[in-house]
Design a protein around this motif. Sequence first.
Motif, PDB file in Angstrom:
ATOM      1  N   SER A   4       0.812  -1.222   0.000  1.00  0.00           N
ATOM      2  CA  SER A   4       0.000   0.000   0.000  1.00  0.00           C
ATOM      3  C   SER A   4       0.846   1.273   0.000  1.00  0.00           C
ATOM      4  O   SER A   4       0.321   2.363   0.208  1.00  0.00           O
ATOM      5  N   ARG A 117      -8.434  -2.612   1.822  1.00  0.00           N
ATOM      6  CA  ARG A 117      -7.264  -1.800   2.158  1.00  0.00           C
ATOM      7  C   ARG A 117      -7.305  -0.453   1.444  1.00  0.00           C
ATOM      8  O   ARG A 117      -6.928   0.571   2.019  1.00  0.00           O
ATOM      9  N   CYS A 120      -9.429   1.704   3.491  1.00  0.00           N
ATOM     10  CA  CYS A 120      -9.031   1.825   4.904  1.00  0.00           C
ATOM     11  C   CYS A 120      -9.980   1.074   5.834  1.00  0.00           C
ATOM     12  O   CYS A 120     -10.326   1.557   6.921  1.00  0.00           O
ATOM     13  N   PHE A 176      -8.399   6.885   1.468  1.00  0.00           N
ATOM     14  CA  PHE A 176      -7.038   6.618   1.945  1.00  0.00           C
ATOM     15  C   PHE A 176      -6.278   7.929   2.140  1.00  0.00           C
ATOM     16  O   PHE A 176      -5.608   8.131   3.161  1.00  0.00           O
ATOM     17  N   TYR A 179      -7.709   9.855   5.319  1.00  0.00           N
ATOM     18  CA  TYR A 179      -7.297   9.298   6.606  1.00  0.00           C
ATOM     19  C   TYR A 179      -5.799   9.486   6.840  1.00  0.00           C
ATOM     20  O   TYR A 179      -5.371   9.804   7.948  1.00  0.00           O
ATOM     21  N   LEU A 217      -2.168   2.541   8.893  1.00  0.00           N
ATOM     22  CA  LEU A 217      -3.622   2.652   8.991  1.00  0.00           C
ATOM     23  C   LEU A 217      -4.287   1.314   9.293  1.00  0.00           C
ATOM     24  O   LEU A 217      -5.478   1.269   9.601  1.00  0.00           O
TER      25      LEU A 217
END
Length: 242
Positions: A4, A117, A120, A176, A179, A217
């Motif tokens: 990621s 993913r 998140c 993503f 966050y 995360l």
Amino acid sequence: MIDSEFFITGEPIPTEFGDCRFIKVKEYAFLTPYLSWFKMSKKEIIYTYSKKENNQFGQLDGLIAELKKLSLFEITSILPNFKEAYEVIFSTVFNGVEILEKLTPENFEALRELVLRMSCLKEEKISSNPEIQRANERSKRVKSQDSDLVDMADIMSSVATHTGYLYKDINEMTLFQLYMTYYRVGQFKQYDTSTLFATVSPDAAKHMESWGKHIDLFEEEKHYISRESFMKQTKGFGKGSA
């Protein structure tokens, strides 16, 4: 394992079904209920149906027994709520291309994990041991009571306040990116505070963390209790496995 590292760019991820794009902040309100279904594991689905408030008179015992025999892939193609959720989420991230019929037990889990993913999201950790699960839920409730609850409005307004982004710009960010920016702002403010304390306390300087340190995360929640910890706390009276 999904890498990621470059999710922050917001660029679509190539898959065998085409490019899988990130969900944007402006889409989150509409997709929230579908994402809630999408992130549920087989264990959580069965546990949810088994809860006393949902199965007080045993009316779902037959369904639960059947679900235990099935894989998550099979469950999501049978139960209407889950089937709809997967249709909506996959259609969104693949820009309207319907891929549900192309999924197989072999590629289902990998694609689902990728979307989780990218959004998140993490599966709720469910213990096979009912006593441990109840203990985990109590621990989670206590933790939530001891900390301030933060919702999407809080996150967006924090990012807007500390970055100068307009809300229309934040709307175009991926979940993503939002966050990650939110937690980076928090890390930066914590560093600022630590720097201030370090001017009056040499000991504080020893524990300072870089504002640019890695942010995970997907770090596991601290309220979960392992089987070993549970057995120790209950002096060996707990039975079953986590």
